[in-house]
Write an enzyme that holds these catalytic residues in place. Structure first.
Site, PDB file in Angstrom:
ATOM      1  N   ARG A 188       0.859  -1.187   0.000  1.00 49.09           N
ATOM      2  CA  ARG A 188       0.000   0.000   0.000  1.00 49.09           C
ATOM      3  C   ARG A 188       0.893   1.233   0.000  1.00 49.09           C
ATOM      4  O   ARG A 188       1.516   1.582   1.016  1.00 49.09           O
ATOM      5  CB  ARG A 188      -0.916  -0.009   1.229  1.00 49.09           C
ATOM      6  CG  ARG A 188      -1.925  -1.153   1.235  1.00 49.09           C
ATOM      7  CD  ARG A 188      -2.830  -1.103   0.014  1.00 49.09           C
ATOM      8  NE  ARG A 188      -3.927  -2.075   0.086  1.00 49.09           N
ATOM      9  CZ  ARG A 188      -4.810  -2.265  -0.888  1.00 49.09           C
ATOM     10  NH1 ARG A 188      -4.706  -1.564  -2.015  1.00 49.09           N
ATOM     11  NH2 ARG A 188      -5.768  -3.151  -0.741  1.00 49.09           N
ATOM     12  N   ALA A 197     -10.832  -7.361  -0.396  1.00 51.96           N
ATOM     13  CA  ALA A 197     -11.675  -6.164  -0.391  1.00 51.96           C
ATOM     14  C   ALA A 197     -11.592  -5.481  -1.748  1.00 51.96           C
ATOM     15  O   ALA A 197     -10.659  -5.709  -2.518  1.00 51.96           O
ATOM     16  CB  ALA A 197     -11.240  -5.206   0.718  1.00 51.96           C
ATOM     17  N   GLU A 240     -14.677 -10.140  -5.302  1.00 48.71           N
ATOM     18  CA  GLU A 240     -13.372  -9.880  -4.704  1.00 48.71           C
ATOM     19  C   GLU A 240     -12.764 -11.150  -4.115  1.00 48.71           C
ATOM     20  O   GLU A 240     -11.554 -11.377  -4.224  1.00 48.71           O
ATOM     21  CB  GLU A 240     -13.485  -8.796  -3.631  1.00 48.71           C
ATOM     22  CG  GLU A 240     -13.863  -7.423  -4.164  1.00 48.71           C
ATOM     23  CD  GLU A 240     -12.876  -6.898  -5.187  1.00 48.71           C
ATOM     24  OE1 GLU A 240     -11.671  -7.204  -5.073  1.00 48.71           O
ATOM     25  OE2 GLU A 240     -13.303  -6.172  -6.112  1.00 48.71           O
ATOM     26  N   GLU A 253      -9.218 -12.275  -5.742  1.00 48.02           N
ATOM     27  CA  GLU A 253      -8.020 -12.143  -4.921  1.00 48.02           C
ATOM     28  C   GLU A 253      -7.550 -13.459  -4.320  1.00 48.02           C
ATOM     29  O   GLU A 253      -6.368 -13.593  -3.982  1.00 48.02           O
ATOM     30  CB  GLU A 253      -8.251 -11.106  -3.820  1.00 48.02           C
ATOM     31  CG  GLU A 253      -8.482  -9.704  -4.381  1.00 48.02           C
ATOM     32  CD  GLU A 253      -8.460  -8.620  -3.333  1.00 48.02           C
ATOM     33  OE1 GLU A 253      -8.420  -8.944  -2.119  1.00 48.02           O
ATOM     34  OE2 GLU A 253      -8.479  -7.435  -3.716  1.00 48.02           O
ATOM     35  N   GLU A 303      -1.366  -6.124  -7.080  1.00 46.94           N
ATOM     36  CA  GLU A 303      -1.912  -7.454  -6.808  1.00 46.94           C
ATOM     37  C   GLU A 303      -1.009  -8.568  -7.336  1.00 46.94           C
ATOM     38  O   GLU A 303      -1.107  -9.704  -6.881  1.00 46.94           O
ATOM     39  CB  GLU A 303      -3.318  -7.575  -7.403  1.00 46.94           C
ATOM     40  CG  GLU A 303      -4.329  -6.669  -6.707  1.00 46.94           C
ATOM     41  CD  GLU A 303      -5.733  -6.842  -7.255  1.00 46.94           C
ATOM     42  OE1 GLU A 303      -5.883  -7.545  -8.288  1.00 46.94           O
ATOM     43  OE2 GLU A 303      -6.671  -6.286  -6.673  1.00 46.94           O
TER      44      GLU A 303
END
Length: 214
Positions: free
Chosen positions: A74, A86, A103, A107, A154
């Site tokens: 992040r 999320a 999601e 993910e 990701e």
């Protein structure tokens, strides 16, 4: 100071008068708005805040009481954080349960048969209108078909399953900081003492902060 009955506490919708509004920044998914708001004493003050489409998050719990977590970089906080799956509500009026299923698939390549609303939160109501619905997902299994192709941050994601108790300890020790993960694991722990997980709201429960199509 008056004492309040905790059982009667409820956040109340309210709209103070806005005399002017402008959007000095518009990004791809969010923007910044400046409102001139009339205060209770009659003065007018500027309030800057992020305009956000809303988000969903998924606390996926398996039969061994482990939570599915991901580690993702992040940039704003310069950390690689452990999180729960999320994502944004990209389409106005999007059904949050459908977004949560998406999601979890994208993910973690996982699907769930039992869905409940765990908790609804405003992430930072003094500076953003972002609302997040955190779901509890159980009865997990591998998703069908090919894995979703990831990119950008990701592409560097790690996926793991971690005992719930370990995540609670990590949150309280200050080792874990993602708001959805911390809120989710603490809410799940509390829910078990307040009627049990089957007493949680159904997955399609109304969400006034982000009304959606059925």
């Amino acid at each position: 100071m008056a004492e309040k009955d905790a059982g009667a506490l409820r956040d109340a919708p309210r709209q103070w008068r806005v005399t002017a509004s402008e959007t000095p920044f518009e990004g791809g998914k969010t923007s910044v708005r400046t409102d001139r708001v009339v205060m209770p004493d009659g003065s007018v003050a500027a309030r800057d805040y992020q305009v956000h489409p809303g988000s969903v998050a998924v606390l996926a719990l398996d039969e061994q009481d482990r939570v599915l977590v991901i580690s993702q970089y992040r940039h704003p906080v310069r950390h690689k954080l452990w999180e729960i799956p999320a994502g944004l509500l990209d389409v106005p009026g999007e059904n949050p349960l459908g977004a949560a299923r998406r999601e979890l698939y994208e993910e973690a390549h996982v699907k769930a048969e039992d869905w409940r609303v765990l908790v609804d939160v405003y992430t930072s109501p003094g500076g953003s209108d972002e609302a997040v619905r955190i779901f509890l997902a159980r009865d997990l299994s591998d998703a069908d078909g090919e894995r979703f192709e990831v990119c950008d941050e990701e592409a560097d994601m790690e996926v793991a399953r971690v005992p719930l108790a370990q995540l609670v300890r990590g949150a309280l020790a200050g080792d874990l900081h993602n708001n959805c993960l911390v809120t989710g694991v603490l809410a799940l722990t509390a829910a078990r003492t307040e009627g049990g997980l089957d007493a949680l709201r159904p997955a399609e429960a109304p969400w006034p902060a982000r009304p959606f199509r059925a």
